[in-house]
Write a protein that holds these residues in place. Sequence first.
Motif, PDB file in Angstrom:
ATOM      1  N   MET A   1       0.830  -1.202   0.000  1.00 33.81           N
ATOM      2  CA  MET A   1       0.000   0.000   0.000  1.00 33.81           C
ATOM      3  C   MET A   1       0.864   1.251   0.000  1.00 33.81           C
ATOM      4  N   ALA A   2       1.944   1.208   0.771  1.00 35.31           N
ATOM      5  CA  ALA A   2       2.852   2.354   0.816  1.00 35.31           C
ATOM      6  C   ALA A   2       3.484   2.594  -0.549  1.00 35.31           C
ATOM      7  N   ALA A   3       3.843   1.528  -1.234  1.00 36.81           N
ATOM      8  CA  ALA A   3       4.445   1.652  -2.560  1.00 36.81           C
ATOM      9  C   ALA A   3       3.453   2.248  -3.556  1.00 36.81           C
ATOM     10  N   GLU A   4       2.196   1.873  -3.431  1.00 42.13           N
ATOM     11  CA  GLU A   4       1.164   2.400  -4.330  1.00 42.13           C
ATOM     12  C   GLU A   4       0.923   3.888  -4.087  1.00 42.13           C
ATOM     13  N   LEU A   5       1.001   4.298  -2.834  1.00 43.27           N
ATOM     14  CA  LEU A   5       0.716   5.693  -2.496  1.00 43.27           C
ATOM     15  C   LEU A   5       1.934   6.609  -2.633  1.00 43.27           C
ATOM     16  N   PHE A   6       3.102   6.098  -2.239  1.00 42.90           N
ATOM     17  CA  PHE A   6       4.290   6.951  -2.182  1.00 42.90           C
ATOM     18  C   PHE A   6       5.347   6.641  -3.242  1.00 42.90           C
ATOM     19  N   GLY A   7       5.207   5.497  -3.893  1.00 46.40           N
ATOM     20  CA  GLY A   7       6.252   5.059  -4.817  1.00 46.40           C
ATOM     21  C   GLY A   7       7.183   4.073  -4.132  1.00 46.40           C
ATOM     22  N   ASN A   8       7.829   3.222  -4.923  1.00 44.53           N
ATOM     23  CA  ASN A   8       8.665   2.148  -4.383  1.00 44.53           C
ATOM     24  C   ASN A   8       9.833   2.662  -3.542  1.00 44.53           C
ATOM     25  N   SER A   9      10.487   3.715  -4.025  1.00 47.39           N
ATOM     26  CA  SER A   9      11.678   4.211  -3.334  1.00 47.39           C
ATOM     27  C   SER A   9      11.357   4.735  -1.938  1.00 47.39           C
ATOM     28  N   VAL A  10      10.337   5.561  -1.848  1.00 49.26           N
ATOM     29  CA  VAL A  10       9.958   6.122  -0.544  1.00 49.26           C
ATOM     30  C   VAL A  10       9.458   5.012   0.379  1.00 49.26           C
TER      31      VAL A  10
END
Length: 200
Positions: A140-149
């Motif tokens: 979910m974090a990757a979807e919202l913030f991008g993989n790197s963040v």
Amino acid sequence: MEIFKLFGSVLVDTASAESSIQKTTEKAGGLGEKLKGGLKTAAKWGTAITGAAVAVGGAMVAAAKGTAEAADKIDKSSQRMNVSTDYWQELAYAAELSGVNMAQMEKAAKALEAAGSELSLEEAMNQILSVSDASERSQMAAELFGNSVAYNIQPLLNAGADGFAAMTDEAKALGLVMSEDSVKAGAKFNDEFTKVKKSL
């Protein structure tokens, strides 16, 4: 933040201060000759007293300036991230304990804004942390913030909702969260201090 009130009268009206300095300068020439004799004697004991006063005054100014700079950082960064000053401080404490740089949290807020998301960073973090499964939180974090963040803030995400709440409660219990009024006052103090320093 009573210390800001202590220095407020000195810093608020720079025009008045500059006028007073000018008047003092004009009178100094005449007084100088009269004071020379007295100062030779006074210098013997006055140096010690003056040194102590300067040390105490310098420490007070340094303490006030340090607090003001911290408040200014909170104020400006919370505005960039579109979160309350309380949440910024709580998040910063939890992030530090988790080994996460707040610059990454700013990137997360920026990613939400760039994606046109209606979620604030606080809402997004609450949604992510409320997911019980760690791998789902990461996704979910990757979807919202991008993989790197998402990768860089993973240690904070691993705390989950309960862990994050425990850390933010601890920040408040330790007195590490300044009120919004105190943050704004500190930011204003820092701005005024900068103005005076530059004008001098």
